[in-house]
Write a protein that holds these residues in place. Structure first.
Motif, mmCIF file in Angstrom:
data_model
loop_
_atom_site.group_PDB
_atom_site.id
_atom_site.type_symbol
_atom_site.label_atom_id
_atom_site.label_comp_id
_atom_site.label_asym_id
_atom_site.label_seq_id
_atom_site.Cartn_x
_atom_site.Cartn_y
_atom_site.Cartn_z
ATOM 1 N N SER A 16 47.853 25.334 53.087
ATOM 2 C CA SER A 16 47.133 25.948 51.959
ATOM 3 C C SER A 16 47.620 27.198 51.864
ATOM 4 O O SER A 16 47.763 27.836 52.998
ATOM 5 C CB SER A 16 45.663 25.771 51.757
ATOM 6 O OG SER A 16 44.881 26.433 53.131
ATOM 7 N N LYS A 18 46.938 31.275 49.881
ATOM 8 C CA LYS A 18 46.213 32.290 48.995
ATOM 9 C C LYS A 18 46.718 33.332 48.929
ATOM 10 O O LYS A 18 47.480 34.030 49.881
ATOM 11 C CB LYS A 18 44.751 32.404 49.572
ATOM 12 C CG LYS A 18 43.862 33.005 48.700
ATOM 13 C CD LYS A 18 42.620 33.092 48.900
ATOM 14 C CE LYS A 18 41.490 34.066 48.423
ATOM 15 N NZ LYS A 18 41.684 34.017 46.728
ATOM 16 N N GLU A 25 46.569 30.365 44.165
ATOM 17 C CA GLU A 25 46.209 29.450 45.366
ATOM 18 C C GLU A 25 47.227 28.232 45.086
ATOM 19 O O GLU A 25 47.449 27.784 44.066
ATOM 20 C CB GLU A 25 44.887 29.150 45.553
ATOM 21 C CG GLU A 25 43.919 30.209 45.959
ATOM 22 C CD GLU A 25 42.432 29.845 45.966
ATOM 23 O OE1 GLU A 25 42.380 28.627 46.332
ATOM 24 O OE2 GLU A 25 41.826 30.622 45.950
ATOM 25 N N SER A 27 48.133 24.218 47.356
ATOM 26 C CA SER A 27 48.044 23.478 48.776
ATOM 27 C C SER A 27 48.834 22.385 48.602
ATOM 28 O O SER A 27 49.422 22.015 47.453
ATOM 29 C CB SER A 27 46.654 23.103 49.048
ATOM 30 O OG SER A 27 46.362 22.147 47.900
#
Length: 118
Positions: A16, A18, A25, A27
């Motif tokens: 993931s 950020k 974001e 993932s």
């Protein structure tokens, strides 16, 4: 020109990411897919030019990914400072004179007492 920096972490079988200062974001199951998603997210925010990216592991389960959009599309983007060239007479004084190349005579088998056709 847009610069997007992402903090990437692995948790189990998923990566993931950020954005460091922002809301983007993503993932994915592997770093390759994660990078592709992050580039697409950055392009959705700023599509003003060429895209450059770099992925650097910090530990085996964390990394930093940077996407740079725009900015002329050439040259090195990174740390370090270039050394300034001296100006005026100092530059001329530091220039080394061109060395004359010596012509080296190639050694032949005859010089060694060996010959391929004897």
């Amino acid at each position: 020109m847009g610069v997007f920096t992402f903090i990437c972490k692995e948790s189990g079988d998923e990566w993931s990411a950020k954005q460091h200062k922002g809301d983007l974001e993503a993932s994915a199951s592997c770093t390759y897919d994660l990078q592709r998603k992050l580039v697409q997210a950055a392009l959705a925010s700023d599509s003003s030019g060429a895209v450059q990216s770099s992925f650097s592991y910090v530990t085996p389960s964390s990394a930093v990914f940077q996407v740079i959009i725009g900015g002329g599309g050439g040259g090195f983007v990174g740390g370090g400072a270039a050394a300034a060239a001296p100006s005026g007479g100092a530059a001329a004084a530091q220039a080394a004179p061109a060395e004359e190349k010596k012509e080296e005579k190639e050694e032949s088998d005859d010089d060694l007492g060996l010959s391929l056709f004897d």
